[in-house]
Design a protein around this motif. Structure first.
Motif, short mmCIF file in Angstrom:
data_model
loop_
_atom_site.label_atom_id
_atom_site.label_comp_id
_atom_site.label_asym_id
_atom_site.label_seq_id
_atom_site.Cartn_x
_atom_site.Cartn_y
_atom_site.Cartn_z
N HIS A 1 -13.82 8.80 -8.34
CA HIS A 1 -13.74 9.17 -6.92
C HIS A 1 -13.93 10.67 -6.74
O HIS A 1 -14.60 11.12 -5.82
N ASN B 1 -10.65 3.73 -2.39
CA ASN B 1 -9.37 3.05 -2.32
C ASN B 1 -8.71 3.03 -3.70
O ASN B 1 -9.06 2.23 -4.56
N ALA C 1 -11.58 -3.35 -2.53
CA ALA C 1 -12.15 -2.99 -1.23
C ALA C 1 -13.44 -2.18 -1.42
O ALA C 1 -14.40 -2.37 -0.69
N ASP C 2 -13.46 -1.31 -2.42
CA ASP C 2 -14.68 -0.55 -2.71
C ASP C 2 -15.78 -1.49 -3.17
O ASP C 2 -16.95 -1.33 -2.80
N TRP D 1 0.60 3.48 -3.16
CA TRP D 1 0.01 4.80 -2.95
C TRP D 1 0.97 5.91 -3.34
O TRP D 1 0.63 6.83 -4.06
N THR E 1 -5.61 2.27 -4.75
CA THR E 1 -4.71 1.19 -5.16
C THR E 1 -5.27 -0.21 -4.95
O THR E 1 -4.70 -1.17 -5.46
N MET F 1 0.82 -1.21 0.00
CA MET F 1 0.00 0.00 0.00
C MET F 1 0.86 1.26 0.00
O MET F 1 0.55 2.22 -0.69
#
Length: 94
Positions: free
Chosen positions: A55, A67, A73-74, A11, A69, A7
């Motif tokens: 986003h 999110n 998760a979304d 990121w 990267t 991450m």
């Protein structure tokens, strides 16, 4: 720990690039991968770019794609967006 390292690298590499900004200095964050222009022409980068644009465009009750990267998760939390009313996003005309 592996996820945390991924991450941080992803990121610090991807997010500034999505905003057409230079990367962070090593003193500002973990930016070990040199920037390469070719990455912006890959399907993976274009998918992340489009995800990130949504986003910023989708707001209010339609907000999502938090999110950058790890977009899965979304999807998992029901905040993944593939369109935004009133906008047409085309990776060719970034």
């Amino acid at each position: 720990m592996t996820c945390g390292v991924y991450m941080n690298i992803a990121w610090n590499y991807v997010h500034p690039t999505l905003h057409l900004q230079p990367g962070l200095d090593l003193s500002d964050g973990l930016d070990l991968i040199p920037r390469q222009k070719w990455i912006t022409n890959t399907a993976y980068y274009n998918w992340l770019w489009k995800n990130h644009v949504y986003h910023h465009l989708c707001v209010g009750n339609n907000s999502g794609n938090f999110n950058v990267t790890l977009p899965a998760a979304d999807w998992l939390f029901g905040t993944y967006r593939t369109k935004c009313d009133g906008y047409k996003v085309d990776v060719k005309t970034k």
